[in-house]
Design a protein around this motif. Sequence first.
Motif, mmCIF file in Angstrom:
data_model
loop_
_atom_site.group_PDB
_atom_site.id
_atom_site.type_symbol
_atom_site.label_atom_id
_atom_site.label_comp_id
_atom_site.label_asym_id
_atom_site.label_seq_id
_atom_site.Cartn_x
_atom_site.Cartn_y
_atom_site.Cartn_z
ATOM 1 N N ILE A 14 1.702 -10.285 11.242
ATOM 2 C CA ILE A 14 2.414 -10.291 9.963
ATOM 3 C C ILE A 14 1.465 -10.652 8.828
ATOM 4 O O ILE A 14 1.480 -10.037 7.764
ATOM 5 C CB ILE A 14 3.605 -11.274 10.014
ATOM 6 N N ILE A 15 0.611 -11.641 9.073
ATOM 7 C CA ILE A 15 -0.362 -12.025 8.049
ATOM 8 C C ILE A 15 -1.309 -10.870 7.755
ATOM 9 O O ILE A 15 -1.657 -10.607 6.595
ATOM 10 C CB ILE A 15 -1.151 -13.276 8.504
ATOM 11 N N ALA A 21 -0.971 -5.379 2.392
ATOM 12 C CA ALA A 21 -0.075 -5.052 1.285
ATOM 13 C C ALA A 21 -0.606 -5.616 -0.033
ATOM 14 O O ALA A 21 -0.620 -4.933 -1.065
ATOM 15 C CB ALA A 21 1.329 -5.587 1.568
ATOM 16 N N ILE A 22 -1.060 -6.860 0.004
ATOM 17 C CA ILE A 22 -1.570 -7.504 -1.202
ATOM 18 C C ILE A 22 -2.805 -6.790 -1.726
ATOM 19 O O ILE A 22 -2.996 -6.617 -2.928
ATOM 20 C CB ILE A 22 -1.881 -8.992 -0.930
ATOM 21 N N SER A 23 -3.655 -6.352 -0.797
ATOM 22 C CA SER A 23 -4.921 -5.733 -1.199
ATOM 23 C C SER A 23 -4.831 -4.219 -1.353
ATOM 24 O O SER A 23 -5.833 -3.563 -1.619
ATOM 25 C CB SER A 23 -6.010 -6.059 -0.173
ATOM 26 N N MET A 283 -2.604 6.160 2.968
ATOM 27 C CA MET A 283 -2.995 4.761 3.090
ATOM 28 C C MET A 283 -2.057 4.010 4.022
ATOM 29 O O MET A 283 -2.498 3.223 4.872
ATOM 30 C CB MET A 283 -3.001 4.093 1.719
ATOM 31 N N ILE A 284 -0.750 4.234 3.876
ATOM 32 C CA ILE A 284 0.230 3.564 4.734
ATOM 33 C C ILE A 284 0.028 3.975 6.190
ATOM 34 O O ILE A 284 0.059 3.134 7.101
ATOM 35 C CB ILE A 284 1.652 3.907 4.257
ATOM 36 N N GLN A 285 -0.193 5.260 6.424
ATOM 37 C CA GLN A 285 -0.437 5.737 7.785
ATOM 38 C C GLN A 285 -1.672 5.082 8.383
ATOM 39 O O GLN A 285 -1.653 4.629 9.540
ATOM 40 C CB GLN A 285 -0.606 7.253 7.768
ATOM 41 N N ASP A 286 -2.744 5.012 7.600
ATOM 42 C CA ASP A 286 -3.980 4.390 8.089
ATOM 43 C C ASP A 286 -3.777 2.909 8.371
ATOM 44 O O ASP A 286 -4.255 2.384 9.387
ATOM 45 C CB ASP A 286 -5.104 4.569 7.064
ATOM 46 N N ASP A 287 -3.081 2.197 7.470
ATOM 47 C CA ASP A 287 -2.883 0.758 7.641
ATOM 48 C C ASP A 287 -2.080 0.453 8.896
ATOM 49 O O ASP A 287 -2.424 -0.451 9.669
ATOM 50 C CB ASP A 287 -2.160 0.178 6.421
ATOM 51 N N ILE A 288 -1.000 1.195 9.110
ATOM 52 C CA ILE A 288 -0.163 0.947 10.293
ATOM 53 C C ILE A 288 -0.917 1.301 11.566
ATOM 54 O O ILE A 288 -0.909 0.536 12.547
ATOM 55 C CB ILE A 288 1.150 1.742 10.197
ATOM 56 N N ARG A 289 -1.605 2.440 11.552
ATOM 57 C CA ARG A 289 -2.358 2.857 12.734
ATOM 58 C C ARG A 289 -3.495 1.883 13.046
ATOM 59 O O ARG A 289 -3.689 1.496 14.208
ATOM 60 C CB ARG A 289 -2.910 4.266 12.514
ATOM 61 N N ASP A 290 -4.238 1.459 12.015
ATOM 62 C CA ASP A 290 -5.361 0.547 12.234
ATOM 63 C C ASP A 290 -4.879 -0.812 12.748
ATOM 64 O O ASP A 290 -5.497 -1.408 13.635
ATOM 65 C CB ASP A 290 -6.159 0.363 10.943
ATOM 66 N N THR A 291 -3.786 -1.313 12.182
ATOM 67 C CA THR A 291 -3.258 -2.604 12.619
ATOM 68 C C THR A 291 -2.742 -2.518 14.047
ATOM 69 O O THR A 291 -2.914 -3.449 14.841
ATOM 70 C CB THR A 291 -2.136 -3.077 11.674
ATOM 71 N N PHE A 292 -2.099 -1.413 14.382
ATOM 72 C CA PHE A 292 -1.620 -1.222 15.753
ATOM 73 C C PHE A 292 -2.791 -1.234 16.738
ATOM 74 O O PHE A 292 -2.741 -1.900 17.776
ATOM 75 C CB PHE A 292 -0.850 0.094 15.850
ATOM 76 N N ASN A 319 7.547 -4.307 2.092
ATOM 77 C CA ASN A 319 8.013 -5.142 0.976
ATOM 78 C C ASN A 319 6.882 -5.473 0.015
ATOM 79 O O ASN A 319 7.082 -5.535 -1.195
ATOM 80 C CB ASN A 319 8.638 -6.436 1.510
ATOM 81 N N GLY A 320 5.694 -5.668 0.565
ATOM 82 C CA GLY A 320 4.542 -5.986 -0.285
ATOM 83 C C GLY A 320 4.047 -4.808 -1.102
ATOM 84 O O GLY A 320 3.336 -4.991 -2.091
ATOM 85 N N LEU A 321 4.428 -3.590 -0.693
ATOM 86 C CA LEU A 321 3.980 -2.393 -1.404
ATOM 87 C C LEU A 321 4.962 -1.942 -2.484
ATOM 88 O O LEU A 321 4.646 -1.053 -3.283
ATOM 89 C CB LEU A 321 3.781 -1.231 -0.417
ATOM 90 N N LYS A 322 6.149 -2.541 -2.482
ATOM 91 C CA LYS A 322 7.168 -2.092 -3.432
ATOM 92 C C LYS A 322 6.741 -2.378 -4.870
ATOM 93 O O LYS A 322 6.260 -3.451 -5.181
ATOM 94 C CB LYS A 322 8.508 -2.767 -3.131
ATOM 95 N N GLY A 323 6.920 -1.386 -5.708
ATOM 96 C CA GLY A 323 6.569 -1.529 -7.114
ATOM 97 C C GLY A 323 5.508 -0.537 -7.522
ATOM 98 O O GLY A 323 5.780 0.384 -8.292
#
Length: 392
Positions: A14-15, A21-23, A283-292, A319-323
């Motif tokens: 989660i962290i 998300a923050i970065s 970016m979202i696809q890469d982030d989820i795949r890399d974290t997995f 949630n961190g990406l909203k906005g």
Amino acid sequence: MPNEQEVFGRPSVIIDFKTKAISAIARSARGIVVMILKNETTDTSSYYKINDVTDIPDTGLSASNVDLIKKCLLGTPLRILVYTLPNSDVENAQLTQADILKKIADVKWNYICAPTGTAQDMEDLASWIKAQRNNKRKTFKAVVADQPADDKGVINFTTGAIQVANPDYDASAAAGNAVVGQAQAAAEPYITYTATQYTARIAGILAGLALDRSATYYTLDEVVSCAAYEDIDSNINNGELVLFDEKDDNGVKIARAINSLTTFTTDVGQDFRFIKIVEAIDMIQDDIRDTFKTSYVGKYINDYNHKMNFIAAIGVYFNGLKGNVLDNSDTAQNYVDIDEEAQRDYVVLHGDDPGTMTKQAIREYNTGTYVYLTGRITPVNAMEDLKITFMM
């Protein structure tokens, strides 16, 4: 009793997602460009990693290629990975663009350009990007010239006759040469670039631009003038990324930050023509795949609880990406869940009857090493169009 890895593993995931998300905005502005350049006088190839102008070598690259690299760096990408090929006049050369593409297929990068390439090179590059995205699920994108590829991963840049002030031009010396009738070909006030050459600049802009804005109306400060269009809206509608000058003293700008996609379906709607939207999805696809890969693969048993933990972590990330990246409105849908249809198919393939099972039993069915998820996101675009109706 859960082991120590299970107790401490989930919070770290989660962290990790929260950090991503923050970065996200900062990272999206630091993309990597691959640049293929015809440069060698023999049948050889070289590689250079360029983080900034200080990394450009004093020898080995032609002056014109150094200029193209510097044009790309104006957009502040994270780095440029330069791969060289033999010049077109090298006899019996065997190395081609295809050899470079094989080398970079498993390298991490975002945009590719070939500013010294031929029309055939442009076509081949567009075709390769389509295959990588559609067949290998890569998030590569290419900036090519004059190639109506009709693909969200291919940016078709078509503006030519791009004039940039010549830094070596000496107005007083040119005037003196003119007085005495001397040739002044080496003292032209402007350098003119083709669309192919300026794919380097466009790739640098797109790789260096954060997701909290669009490249639409991005000003290229160095450009003095460029080719004009009789009906620029038609060019944009045909999937062309073009430059234009409104003659308003605000410089030459990108008219609309779009890719070459012109065929739309229920699955791939018109939103996918915008570079900002595709960049966000990639970016979202890469982030989820890399974290997995880094935080889950091999570290947890593939049961329902761990699947739901991973889904919850993705929810925190969304949630961190909203906005700036994802729509934050009440009607927007940003979620991931167990893919129940895929679960049913798995049940059938393994000899069981989903018709005799409850919905929850299907969701919890043991799927071996496979994690079947489905979801939906609503990316948010930038302000680009304005319509006002004044009532009197």
